[in-house]
Write a protein that holds these residues in place. Structure first.
Motif, PDB file in Angstrom:
ATOM      1  N   THR A 154     105.827 -18.029 -47.644  1.00 57.69           N
ATOM      2  CA  THR A 154     105.254 -16.869 -46.961  1.00 57.69           C
ATOM      3  C   THR A 154     104.592 -17.290 -45.656  1.00 57.69           C
ATOM      4  OG1 THR A 154     104.828 -15.766 -49.072  1.00 57.69           O
ATOM      5  CG2 THR A 154     103.586 -14.974 -47.155  1.00 57.69           C
ATOM      6  N   VAL A 155     104.881 -16.577 -44.590  1.00 55.17           N
ATOM      7  CA  VAL A 155     104.231 -16.813 -43.301  1.00 55.17           C
ATOM      8  C   VAL A 155     102.992 -15.931 -43.224  1.00 55.17           C
ATOM      9  CG1 VAL A 155     104.465 -16.643 -40.791  1.00 55.17           C
ATOM     10  CG2 VAL A 155     106.385 -17.480 -42.167  1.00 55.17           C
ATOM     11  N   THR A 156     101.835 -16.553 -43.162  1.00 57.81           N
ATOM     12  CA  THR A 156     100.576 -15.810 -43.158  1.00 57.81           C
ATOM     13  C   THR A 156     100.133 -15.401 -41.760  1.00 57.81           C
ATOM     14  OG1 THR A 156      99.318 -17.886 -43.044  1.00 57.81           O
ATOM     15  CG2 THR A 156      99.802 -17.003 -45.239  1.00 57.81           C
ATOM     16  N   GLY A 157     100.631 -16.094 -40.760  1.00 52.57           N
ATOM     17  CA  GLY A 157     100.293 -15.783 -39.374  1.00 52.57           C
ATOM     18  C   GLY A 157     101.180 -16.599 -38.463  1.00 52.57           C
ATOM     19  N   ARG A 158     101.367 -16.131 -37.232  1.00 55.55           N
ATOM     20  CA  ARG A 158     102.262 -16.850 -36.327  1.00 55.55           C
ATOM     21  C   ARG A 158     101.872 -16.593 -34.883  1.00 55.55           C
ATOM     22  NH1 ARG A 158     107.890 -13.286 -36.834  1.00 55.55           N
ATOM     23  NH2 ARG A 158     107.310 -11.738 -35.278  1.00 55.55           N
ATOM     24  N   ALA A 159     102.307 -17.504 -34.034  1.00 51.99           N
ATOM     25  CA  ALA A 159     102.148 -17.337 -32.589  1.00 51.99           C
ATOM     26  C   ALA A 159     103.368 -17.960 -31.936  1.00 51.99           C
ATOM     27  CB  ALA A 159     100.875 -18.015 -32.099  1.00 51.99           C
ATOM     28  N   TYR A 160     103.810 -17.371 -30.823  1.00 52.73           N
ATOM     29  CA  TYR A 160     105.011 -17.894 -30.168  1.00 52.73           C
ATOM     30  C   TYR A 160     104.902 -17.698 -28.666  1.00 52.73           C
ATOM     31  CZ  TYR A 160     106.456 -12.959 -30.300  1.00 52.73           C
ATOM     32  OH  TYR A 160     106.499 -11.589 -30.168  1.00 52.73           O
ATOM     33  N   LEU A 161     105.679 -18.481 -27.944  1.00 52.95           N
ATOM     34  CA  LEU A 161     105.601 -18.495 -26.481  1.00 52.95           C
ATOM     35  C   LEU A 161     106.548 -17.519 -25.801  1.00 52.95           C
ATOM     36  CD1 LEU A 161     105.313 -22.342 -25.900  1.00 52.95           C
ATOM     37  CD2 LEU A 161     103.608 -20.648 -25.272  1.00 52.95           C
ATOM     38  N   GLY A 162     107.652 -17.189 -26.422  1.00 52.70           N
ATOM     39  CA  GLY A 162     108.628 -16.311 -25.792  1.00 52.70           C
ATOM     40  C   GLY A 162     109.490 -17.008 -24.757  1.00 52.70           C
ATOM     41  N   LEU A 163     109.617 -18.329 -24.835  1.00 53.38           N
ATOM     42  CA  LEU A 163     110.373 -19.081 -23.838  1.00 53.38           C
ATOM     43  C   LEU A 163     111.866 -19.083 -24.130  1.00 53.38           C
ATOM     44  CD1 LEU A 163     108.116 -22.225 -23.317  1.00 53.38           C
ATOM     45  CD2 LEU A 163     108.083 -20.064 -22.068  1.00 53.38           C
ATOM     46  N   THR A 164     112.659 -19.177 -23.072  1.00 57.91           N
ATOM     47  CA  THR A 164     114.111 -19.281 -23.212  1.00 57.91           C
ATOM     48  C   THR A 164     114.656 -20.541 -22.548  1.00 57.91           C
ATOM     49  OG1 THR A 164     114.445 -17.944 -21.210  1.00 57.91           O
ATOM     50  CG2 THR A 164     114.417 -16.777 -23.333  1.00 57.91           C
ATOM     51  N   ARG A 165     113.776 -21.359 -21.981  1.00 62.45           N
ATOM     52  CA  ARG A 165     114.210 -22.609 -21.355  1.00 62.45           C
ATOM     53  C   ARG A 165     112.989 -23.489 -21.073  1.00 62.45           C
ATOM     54  NH1 ARG A 165     114.029 -21.576 -15.449  1.00 62.45           N
ATOM     55  NH2 ARG A 165     113.280 -19.454 -15.132  1.00 62.45           N
ATOM     56  N   HIS A 166     113.249 -24.762 -20.752  1.00 64.44           N
ATOM     57  CA  HIS A 166     112.214 -25.727 -20.371  1.00 64.44           C
ATOM     58  C   HIS A 166     111.107 -25.866 -21.421  1.00 64.44           C
ATOM     59  CE1 HIS A 166     113.292 -25.080 -15.819  1.00 64.44           C
ATOM     60  NE2 HIS A 166     114.280 -25.603 -16.524  1.00 64.44           N
ATOM     61  N   ILE A 167     111.469 -25.798 -22.673  1.00 75.06           N
ATOM     62  CA  ILE A 167     110.473 -25.865 -23.741  1.00 75.06           C
ATOM     63  C   ILE A 167     109.767 -27.218 -23.767  1.00 75.06           C
ATOM     64  CG2 ILE A 167     110.254 -25.923 -26.272  1.00 75.06           C
ATOM     65  CD1 ILE A 167     112.349 -23.641 -26.323  1.00 75.06           C
ATOM     66  N   TRP A 168     110.480 -28.272 -23.416  1.00 77.37           N
ATOM     67  CA  TRP A 168     109.877 -29.612 -23.456  1.00 77.37           C
ATOM     68  C   TRP A 168     108.721 -29.780 -22.475  1.00 77.37           C
ATOM     69  CZ3 TRP A 168     114.581 -28.566 -21.124  1.00 77.37           C
ATOM     70  CH2 TRP A 168     114.686 -28.873 -19.765  1.00 77.37           C
ATOM     71  N   LYS A 169     108.547 -28.848 -21.544  1.00 81.18           N
ATOM     72  CA  LYS A 169     107.468 -28.941 -20.568  1.00 81.18           C
ATOM     73  C   LYS A 169     106.146 -28.356 -21.066  1.00 81.18           C
ATOM     74  CE  LYS A 169     110.554 -28.764 -16.529  1.00 81.18           C
ATOM     75  NZ  LYS A 169     110.849 -28.042 -15.268  1.00 81.18           N
TER      76      LYS A 169
END
Length: 299
Positions: A154-169
């Protein structure tokens, strides 16, 4: 000077790694690897698609994996790992198992994926309720949550960046901010998704602050691959890898959403001195959403 008496290099165990074409964190993978193991990396062919569910499907096609595994087998690895979280969860648990079977058949050596390793690692530490951090868009993050749900997590909470490129930066500071935002309920652990997101140094600091185990995509991939060949991954102060850490602060969860009683024990300034964040107002990858999307937190 004659050095022939040394007898040549010491024998090495080999771990083959298939990574997406845009993978940029080769050196981070090596940090979990002891000296008597060599990593042999190959990448999937370039496709002009941004990070998305479509890209996840493209870089995990069985024909693509077959070619990559056959190339790796030229150096005789003892195990092969597919190092891409989204590419290995996009087809659900059945798709992940099919990927492992296809790679094993192509290389005639044991094979695993990042998403399969994540489930195994969560089971290893007894985590059934977790917070999730990703650099992905909402749709890709939703797909991860569905995959975890199939495994009974079960995922109790989450956060995300919304990126589509250059994630390694993405800098550690943004990972810390997302982690704090994601841990909003009673969670057993935190999982940081995406093999292109830097995490090695951030894991011990977050475990100390959040008082729970923190797992990351690259960490669980190396843990599972090395375990498959009877080798212990190198990760001091990381609960998955270090028994002392697992029985220390990372085990001491408390009712206040993962924050130790009396308040946090560290600040991002203290924990990540020297980390370079983008200038104020500058988007990490040059055109994507801000650091994380708090309006989309929670299941």
């Amino acid at each position: 000077m004659d050095v022939s008496f040394l007898g040549g290099p010491q024998p090495q165990l080999g771990v083959g790694v298939v990574a997406p074409f845009d993978f940029a964190l080769d050196r981070e993978l090596w940090r979990w690897v002891p000296d008597d193991v060599s990593l042999h990396l190959t990448r999937t062919p370039f496709v002009p698609v941004e990070v998305s569910l479509d890209l996840a499907r493209l870089v995990s096609e069985h024909e693509t994996l077959d070619a990559a595994v056959r190339a790796l087998c030229a150096v005789s690895p003892q195990v092969i790992a597919y190092a891409c979280t989204s590419g290995s969860f996009v087809g659900g648990m059945a798709g992940e198992r099919a990927m492992c079977a296809a790679m094993t058949q192509a290389g005639e050596v044991p094979a695993l994926t990042t998403s399969g390793a994540a489930i195994a690692a969560l089971q290893e530490i007894g985590a059934r309720r977790i917070a999730v951090v990703t650099p992905y868009t909402k749709s890709v993050t939703d797909s991860l949550e569905e995959y975890l749900g199939e495994a009974g997590i079960t995922v109790t909470g989450r956060a995300y960046l919304g990126l589509t490129r250059h994630i390694w930066k993405v800098p550690y500071r943004d990972v810390v901010d997302m982690a704090r935002a994601a841990v909003v309920g009673a969670a057993d652990a935190l999982f940081i998704s995406c093999t292109n997101l830097p995490t090695y140094d951030v894991i011990p600091q977050l475990e100390a602050e959040l008082r729970m185990p923190v797992l990351s995509a690259n960490q669980v991939t190396m843990w599972a691959a090395l375990r498959a060949i009877g080798v212990q991954a190198v990760g001091p102060y990381q609960a998955l890898l270090d028994p002392v850490a697992r029985s220390g602060p990372a085990a001491m969860t408390c009712p206040s959403a993962g924050v130790p009683e009396g308040g946090p024990q560290a600040t991002p300034e203290a924990a990540f001195a020297g980390t370079t964040a983008p200038p104020e107002g500058e988007v990490v990858d040059g055109g994507d959403p801000p650091p994380f999307l708090p309006d989309e937190l929670g299941p």
